[in-house]
Write an enzyme that holds these catalytic residues in place. Structure first.
Site, PDB file in Angstrom:
ATOM      1  N   HIS A  87       0.834  -1.185   0.064  1.00 35.82           N
ATOM      2  CA  HIS A  87       0.062   0.141   0.054  1.00 35.82           C
ATOM      3  C   HIS A  87       0.867   1.134   0.066  1.00 35.82           C
ATOM      4  O   HIS A  87       0.406   2.095   0.570  1.00 35.82           O
ATOM      5  CB  HIS A  87      -1.019  -0.037   1.074  1.00 35.82           C
ATOM      6  CG  HIS A  87      -1.971  -1.276   1.256  1.00 35.82           C
ATOM      7  ND1 HIS A  87      -3.121  -0.895   0.681  1.00 35.82           N
ATOM      8  CD2 HIS A  87      -1.888  -2.516   1.796  1.00 35.82           C
ATOM      9  CE1 HIS A  87      -3.897  -1.924   0.870  1.00 35.82           C
ATOM     10  NE2 HIS A  87      -3.325  -3.025   1.400  1.00 35.82           N
ATOM     11  N   ASN A 160     -10.219  -2.649   2.799  1.00 30.42           N
ATOM     12  CA  ASN A 160     -10.121  -2.499   1.432  1.00 30.42           C
ATOM     13  C   ASN A 160     -11.333  -2.437   0.490  1.00 30.42           C
ATOM     14  O   ASN A 160     -12.331  -2.291   1.471  1.00 30.42           O
ATOM     15  CB  ASN A 160      -9.551  -4.000   0.909  1.00 30.42           C
ATOM     16  CG  ASN A 160      -7.984  -4.226   1.092  1.00 30.42           C
ATOM     17  OD1 ASN A 160      -7.511  -3.069   1.286  1.00 30.42           O
ATOM     18  ND2 ASN A 160      -7.624  -5.351   1.044  1.00 30.42           N
ATOM     19  N   TYR A 374       1.130  -4.345  12.119  1.00 29.14           N
ATOM     20  CA  TYR A 374       1.165  -2.858  11.922  1.00 29.14           C
ATOM     21  C   TYR A 374       1.770  -2.191  12.669  1.00 29.14           C
ATOM     22  O   TYR A 374       2.516  -1.466  12.321  1.00 29.14           O
ATOM     23  CB  TYR A 374      -0.319  -2.581  12.020  1.00 29.14           C
ATOM     24  CG  TYR A 374      -1.205  -2.839  10.628  1.00 29.14           C
ATOM     25  CD1 TYR A 374      -1.470  -4.288  10.279  1.00 29.14           C
ATOM     26  CD2 TYR A 374      -1.509  -2.218   9.645  1.00 29.14           C
ATOM     27  CE1 TYR A 374      -2.094  -4.790   9.262  1.00 29.14           C
ATOM     28  CE2 TYR A 374      -2.074  -2.364   8.397  1.00 29.14           C
ATOM     29  CZ  TYR A 374      -2.574  -4.209   8.228  1.00 29.14           C
ATOM     30  OH  TYR A 374      -3.198  -4.421   7.295  1.00 29.14           O
TER      31      TYR A 374
HETATM   32 FE1  HDD Z   1      -2.394  -4.941   5.562  1.00 31.75          FE
HETATM   33  C1  HDD Z   1      -0.914  -1.830   5.464  1.00 31.75           C
HETATM   34  C2  HDD Z   1      -5.351  -3.529   4.474  1.00 31.75           C
HETATM   35  C3  HDD Z   1      -3.898  -8.024   5.597  1.00 31.75           C
HETATM   36  C4  HDD Z   1       0.396  -5.984   6.935  1.00 31.75           C
HETATM   37  N1  HDD Z   1      -2.983  -3.180   5.089  1.00 31.75           N
HETATM   38  C5  HDD Z   1      -2.328  -2.108   4.892  1.00 31.75           C
HETATM   39  C6  HDD Z   1      -2.891  -0.831   4.352  1.00 31.75           C
HETATM   40  C7  HDD Z   1      -4.232  -1.526   4.058  1.00 31.75           C
HETATM   41  C8  HDD Z   1      -4.112  -2.751   4.398  1.00 31.75           C
HETATM   42  C9  HDD Z   1      -5.396  -0.535   3.366  1.00 31.75           C
HETATM   43  C10 HDD Z   1      -2.513   0.643   4.250  1.00 31.75           C
HETATM   44  C11 HDD Z   1      -2.492   1.483   5.360  1.00 31.75           C
HETATM   45  C12 HDD Z   1      -2.049   2.493   5.120  1.00 31.75           C
HETATM   46  O1  HDD Z   1      -2.975   3.364   4.499  1.00 31.75           O
HETATM   47  O2  HDD Z   1      -1.397   3.362   5.677  1.00 31.75           O
HETATM   48  N2  HDD Z   1      -4.322  -5.643   4.922  1.00 31.75           N
HETATM   49  C13 HDD Z   1      -5.297  -4.804   4.846  1.00 31.75           C
HETATM   50  C14 HDD Z   1      -6.397  -5.613   4.701  1.00 31.75           C
HETATM   51  C15 HDD Z   1      -5.989  -6.976   5.028  1.00 31.75           C
HETATM   52  C16 HDD Z   1      -4.428  -6.968   5.175  1.00 31.75           C
HETATM   53  C17 HDD Z   1      -7.849  -5.411   4.400  1.00 31.75           C
HETATM   54  C18 HDD Z   1      -6.754  -8.471   5.046  1.00 31.75           C
HETATM   55  C19 HDD Z   1      -7.944  -8.363   5.319  1.00 31.75           C
HETATM   56  N3  HDD Z   1      -1.748  -7.096   6.342  1.00 31.75           N
HETATM   57  C20 HDD Z   1      -2.708  -7.963   6.066  1.00 31.75           C
HETATM   58  C21 HDD Z   1      -2.012  -9.049   6.670  1.00 31.75           C
HETATM   59  C22 HDD Z   1      -0.734  -8.351   7.153  1.00 31.75           C
HETATM   60  C23 HDD Z   1      -0.646  -7.082   6.745  1.00 31.75           C
HETATM   61  C24 HDD Z   1      -2.444 -10.506   6.997  1.00 31.75           C
HETATM   62  C25 HDD Z   1       0.300  -9.035   7.860  1.00 31.75           C
HETATM   63  C26 HDD Z   1       0.468 -10.082   8.536  1.00 31.75           C
HETATM   64  N4  HDD Z   1      -0.579  -4.152   6.069  1.00 31.75           N
HETATM   65  C27 HDD Z   1       0.277  -4.937   6.600  1.00 31.75           C
HETATM   66  C28 HDD Z   1       1.489  -3.935   7.133  1.00 31.75           C
HETATM   67  C29 HDD Z   1       1.191  -2.598   6.293  1.00 31.75           C
HETATM   68  C30 HDD Z   1      -0.208  -2.930   6.125  1.00 31.75           C
HETATM   69  C31 HDD Z   1       2.814  -4.515   6.382  1.00 31.75           C
HETATM   70  C32 HDD Z   1       2.124  -1.996   5.535  1.00 31.75           C
HETATM   71  C33 HDD Z   1       2.226  -0.605   5.875  1.00 31.75           C
HETATM   72  C34 HDD Z   1       1.356  -0.196   7.075  1.00 31.75           C
HETATM   73  O3  HDD Z   1       0.953  -1.606   7.673  1.00 31.75           O
HETATM   74  O4  HDD Z   1       1.398   0.550   7.739  1.00 31.75           O
HETATM   75  O5  HDD Z   1       1.850  -3.907   8.360  1.00 31.75           O
END
Ligand code: HDD
Length: 714
Positions: A87, A160, A374
C-alpha cells in the site's frame, strides 16, 4: 556588481515583499524586503546567501565551515522514509463521521452509540502492490484505511474496497506480497499481477479463488476513490457494558454509487494522468463537492454464525447482504485536503489493533496476525516508538501514561513519578471506562492447524461470478485471459483454468479459448465440492447497483473556433444542473472563439485531454473545425476511444466528418451517439449520460466478445 531587477510585492500568494537582484555569476537572489520573511537555518539563524556555498575564491574549493550548506544538504539527504512495504501509493483526506443510528444497546463505544456525535477522521486510499510512484489505475485492490479520532481514543479500521482477502492465515502474507510485487531477480513488473510469480502462487493457493474473482472484476480499476465501497473484511465484535459480544462486519457505501473504467481505458489513463485518482479526489474536495459514504454494519450472533454455510472467522468469505441486510448507522464526508502530503498522508500510521472500548477482535487468523504486523511496521517506517506524537497520529484526547523518551520524544511529562503504582501524582487505571477485552472462553490443542471449516474455496467464488451481469462476467474473463497471457509457463495457465472449472464451466471455457489452450485441463483437486445452491446476490454487482445518475462525473466538451455558443452554454448548464463537472478541450489551450464571438477558454489542449479522462464527451465543432480535426490523429483517437470505451457521445451535425474519420461509420451509429441539434438536446444528452456506459456496444467493438458469446462446452 549586483544588478537590481525590480521589486515584487508577491501579489500572487505572499504578503511579504522582496527585491530580485542578479549576482556576479548571473544567479538570481531574492532579497527580503523590510516586512519580508527572512530565510533561516534550522537553528533560526538568518541566511545571507542561499545560491552559493562558501569557497576559497570565486572558483575555489568548498569550506566545511559553511554550516548552512552542510545542514541543507544533510537534511535533503534524509528526506525519504521507507515507503510502506504494501500500500505504498496512497492518498489521504480529512473528514467527519456522523452517527445517525445508535448501537448503544450492543456496544459501549461512544462513536457508535451517541447519535449526532461528529467524529473527526482521516482516510487514506491506496493501491497494494505498486511502489510510491506507480500509476493510480493499476489493476489492484484499493486500500481504504480510516482513523477515527474518537472521544475514547483512536479507532483505526484498515480495510479494502473488496470484502474478502486472498489468504486465510497471516503467515502467508509475506509470500502473497512477494509473489505479487516485482520479481526479485529483474525488479519488474511494477504494480501488476500479470506475471508468472503471482499466478504461480495463486494457482497453488486455492483459498485465493474467491478474491481472484473480485480482483479480476472491474472493482480493481475504479473510476474514482469516490466511487468505491469499503469493507472492514474481518468479523469484529461489539461489546456491551455487561461484556456481551455481538459480531459485526463494517461496510461503507459511496453516495455516488460504484463505477469502474475499462481495462483498455485504465492502461491509457496511466499514461495520460498517472495521478488520476488523487487528482480526482483533490479536485472534488477543493471544488466544494466532498464525497460521502454511508457506514453500514452487519450484526449477528453465535446462532447465526453456527448455521451460516461458512466460518465467520474466515476472511476469504463474506456474508451476503441478502442474508444479513446492512444496517446504515451513519455517514462520513471527506471535505478537507491535507496541508502537507508528507506530514499527513505519508506519516499516518494505521494499526488494526487500535480499537476503543466497546469494539473488539475475533479469532480470525488473519486479523490476529495483522494485530502484530502493523505496530511493528510503524517502528520501521517512522523510525521509533514515538510515532504517536506526530500530529496526524495523535489522538484528540489527552494521552497520559508513563512511557517515556525514545527518538524524537515530543510529549515529555513533567513531575517526579514515571512509574505506577506510585505515591506521587499521575494517571491511574479506570476499571469503569478503561478498555476491557472480550472475555472469550478458549480451549484447544496447541497446534499449527487450519480449521476444516475453512476448506470450501470455490462456492463463494461461484456465487460472486453468477451475481454479475453478462458484461461484468465478460470483463472477468477478459481480465483472466489478459493476465494469464502474460504468464510464460503454460502449466500455470492450465492449473488456473483447472481452478476456474470448479467455479463456472463457461468462465473456464472462455478463458481456455482466450488463451488458445489445446485441450481443457482437468479440474483442480478440491477439498470441498463447489456448492451450486448459493443464490446470486445483486449487491455483489456494480452494474446491478448503479444509481443512474451523472452526479460527480465529468463531461469533456471538445470545441473549435466557430462552434455553436448556444450548444456549449446549454451543455454547461445541463452538467451543472446534474451536479457534474465539465472540461473544455480545444485545439489550442488559449481557447476557441464561438460563433457569437465569445472566447471559451480551454482547460486542456486536445493532446492533454484525451477522452479517457472523461465519463462522456461532446463534440461541438464548426465545419472548418471538424475538417481540421479530421486530419488529426489525437482528435480521431479522442472520438474512437470514447466510442470503443462504450461512452456516450454528444455531437453537432458539423462534427460528423470527424466521427467518420475516427472509424465510426453510419452503420456503427448507435443509441450512445446523441445529436445535439438544438440547445434543448443538451439536457437529454446529459440525462442519458447517467447510464454511464452503453455496454451493449462492447459486444461489437471487442474481439474477445466472440469467445464470450460462444456457448459453454458440455
Ligand atoms: Fe495490511 C498496510 C489492508 C492483511 C500487514 N494493509 C495496509 C494498508 C491497508 C491494508 C489498507 C495501508 C494502510 C495505510 O493506508 O497506511 N491488510 C489490509 C487488509 C487485509 C490486510 C484489508 C486483510 C483483510 N496486512 C494484512 C496482513 C498483514 C498485513 C495479513 C501481515 C500479517 N498491512 C500490513 C503492514 C502494512 C499494511 C505490512 C504496511 C504499511 C502499514 O502496514 O502501515 O503492516
Amino acid at each position: 556588481m549586483a544588478k537590481t531587477l525590480g521589486k515584487d510585492t508577491g501579489a500572487a500568494s505572499q504578503a511579504t515583499s522582496f527585491e530580485t537582484i542578479i549576482g556576479e555569476g548571473g544567479e538570481t537572489h531574492q532579497i527580503a524586503g523590510a516586512d519580508g520573511e527572512v530565510l533561516t537555518t534550522q537553528q533560526g539563524i538568518p541566511v545571507a546567501d542561499d545560491q552559493n556555498h562558501l569557497k576559497v575564491g570565486a572558483r575555489g574549493p568548498a569550506l566545511l565551515e559553511d554550516f548552512h550548506f552542510r545542514e541543507k544538504i544533510f537534511h535533503f539527504d534524509h528526506e525519504r522514509i521507507p515507503e510502506r512495504v504494501v500500500h505504498a501509493r496512497g492518498f489521504g483526506a480529512h473528514g467527519t463521521f456522523t452517527l445517525t443510528e445508535s448501537l448503544g444497546d450492543i456496544t459501549t463505544a461512544k462513536i457508535l452509540s451517541e447519535v449526532g456525535e461528529k467524529t473527526p477522521m482521516f482516510v487514506r486510499f491506496s493501491t497494494v502492490s505498486g511502489n510510491k510512484g506507480s500509476p493510480d489505475l493499476a489493476r489492484d485492490v484499493r486500500g481504504f484505511s480510516m482513523k477515527f479520532y474518537t472521544k475514547e481514543g483512536n479507532w483505526d479500521l484498515v480495510g479494502n474496497n473488496i470484502p474478502v482477502f486472498f489468504i486465510q492465515d497471516a503467515i502467508k502474507f509475506p509470500d502473497l506480497i512477494h509473489a505479487a510485487k516485482q520479481e526479485p531477480d529483474r525488479g519488474f513488473p511494477q504494480a501488476q499481477t500479470a506475471h508468472d510469480n503471482f499466478w504461480d502462487f495463486i494457482s497453488l493457493t486455492p483459498e485465493s479463488m474467491h478474491m481472484i474473482m473480485w480482483i479480476m472484476s472491474d472493482r480493481t480499476i475504479p473510476r474514482s476513490f469516490r466511487m468505491i465501497e469499503g469493507f472492514g473484511v474481518h468479523t469484529f465484535r461489539l461489546i456491551d457494558a455487561e461484556g456481551k459480544g455481538t459480531y459485526v462486519k463494517f461496510i461503507w457505501k459511496p453516495k455516488l454509487g460504484l463505477q469502474s473504467v475499462l481495462w483498455n481505458e485504465a492502461v491509457k489513463i496511466n499514461g495520460a494522468d498517472p495521478d488520476y485518482h488523487r487528482r480526482d479526489l483533490w479536485d472534488a474536495i477543493t471544488m466544494g463537492t466532498p464525497p460521502e459514504w454511508e457506514l453500514g454494519v452487519q450484526l449477528f450472533d453465535d446462532e447465526f454464525a453456527d448455521k451460516f454455510e461458512f466460518d465467520v472467522l474466515d476472511s476469504t468469505k463474506l456474508i451476503p447482504e441478502d442474508q444479513i441486510p446492512l444496517k446504515i448507522i451513519g455517514s462520513f464526508v471527506l471535505d478537507r485536503v491535507v496541508d502537507n502530503f508528507f506530514a499527513e498522508t505519508e506519516q499516518v500510521a494505521f494499526c488494526t489493533q487500535n480499537v476503543v472500548p466497546g469494539i473488539g477482535f475475533t479469532n480470525d487468523p488473519l486479523l490476529q496476525g495483522r494485530n502484530f504486523s502493523y505496530l511493528d511496521t510503524q517502528l520501521k517506517r517512522l523510525g521509533g516508538p514515538n510515532f504517536t506524537h506526530i500530529p496526524i497520529n495523535q489522538p484528540h484526547v489527552p494521552v497520559n501514561n508513563f512511557q517515556q523518551d525514545g527518538h524524537m520524544a515530543m510529549r515529555n511529562p513533567k513531575g517526579r513519578a514515571n512509574y505506577e503504582p506510585n505515591s506521587w501524582a499521575g494517571p491511574r487505571e479506570s476499571p469503569t471506562t478503561g478498555y476491557k477485552h472480550f472475555a472469550a472462553e478458549e480451549t484447544g490443542r496447541k497446534a499449527q492447524v487450519r480449521s476444516a471449516s475453512f476448506a470450501d474455496h470455490y462456492s463463494q467464488a461461484r456465487q460472486f461470478f453468477i451475481s454479475q451481469t453478462d458484461i461484468e462476467q465478460k470483463h472477468i474473463g477478459d481480465a483472466l485471459v489478459f493476465e494469464l497471457s502474460k504468464v510464460e509457463r503454460v502449466d500455470i495457465r492450465e492449473l488456473m483454468v483447472g481452478h476456474l472449472l470448479n467455479i463456472d464451466a463457461k468462465l473456464a471455457q472462455t478463458v481456455a479459448t482466450g488463451l488458445g489452450l489445446k485441450a481443457m485441463p482437468a479440474p483442480a483437486p478440491a477439498a470441498v465440492e463447489t456448492r451450486t445452491d448459493l443464490p446470486p446476490s445483486d449487491a455483489l454487482s456494480i452494474a446491478k447497483t448503479a444509481k443512474g445518475s451523472f452526479e460527480g462525473r465529468k463531461l469533456g466538451i471538445l470545441v473549435t473556433d466557430g462552434a455553436e455558443a448556444a450548444i456549449v452554454t446549454a451543455l454547461i448548464d445541463a452538467v451543472v444542473a446534474a451536479k457534474a463537472v465539465y472540461e473544455i478541450i480545444t485545439p489550442k489551450v488559449a481557447g476557441a472563439t464561438l460563433d457569437d464571438g465569445t472566447l471559451v477558454e480551454g482547460k486542456q489542449k486536445i493532446d492533454g485531454g484525451p477522452s479517457i479522462l472523461y465519463d462522456a464527451v461532446a463534440l461541438v465543432l464548426s465545419v472548418d473545425g471538424a475538417a481540421m480535426l479530421a486530419k488529426d490523429k489525437t482528435a480521431k483517437d479522442f472520438v474512437s476511444d470514447a466510442f470503443g470505451h462504450s461512452k456516450f457521445i454528444g455531437y453537432t451535425a458539423d462534427a460528423l466528418p470527424l466521427i467518420d474519420k475516427a472509424g465510426i461509420g453510419e452503420d456503427d451509429m448507435d443509441a450512445g451517439l446523441i445529436e445535439l441539434g438544438k440547445a434543448a438536446d443538451a439536457k437529454t444528452f446529459v440525462k442519458t449520460c447517467g447510464q454511464l456506459r452503453l455496454w451493449d456496444r462492447e459486444l461489437t467493438t471487442d474481439l474477445d466478445a466472440a469467445a464470450f458469446l460462444a456457448p459453454a462446452a458440455a
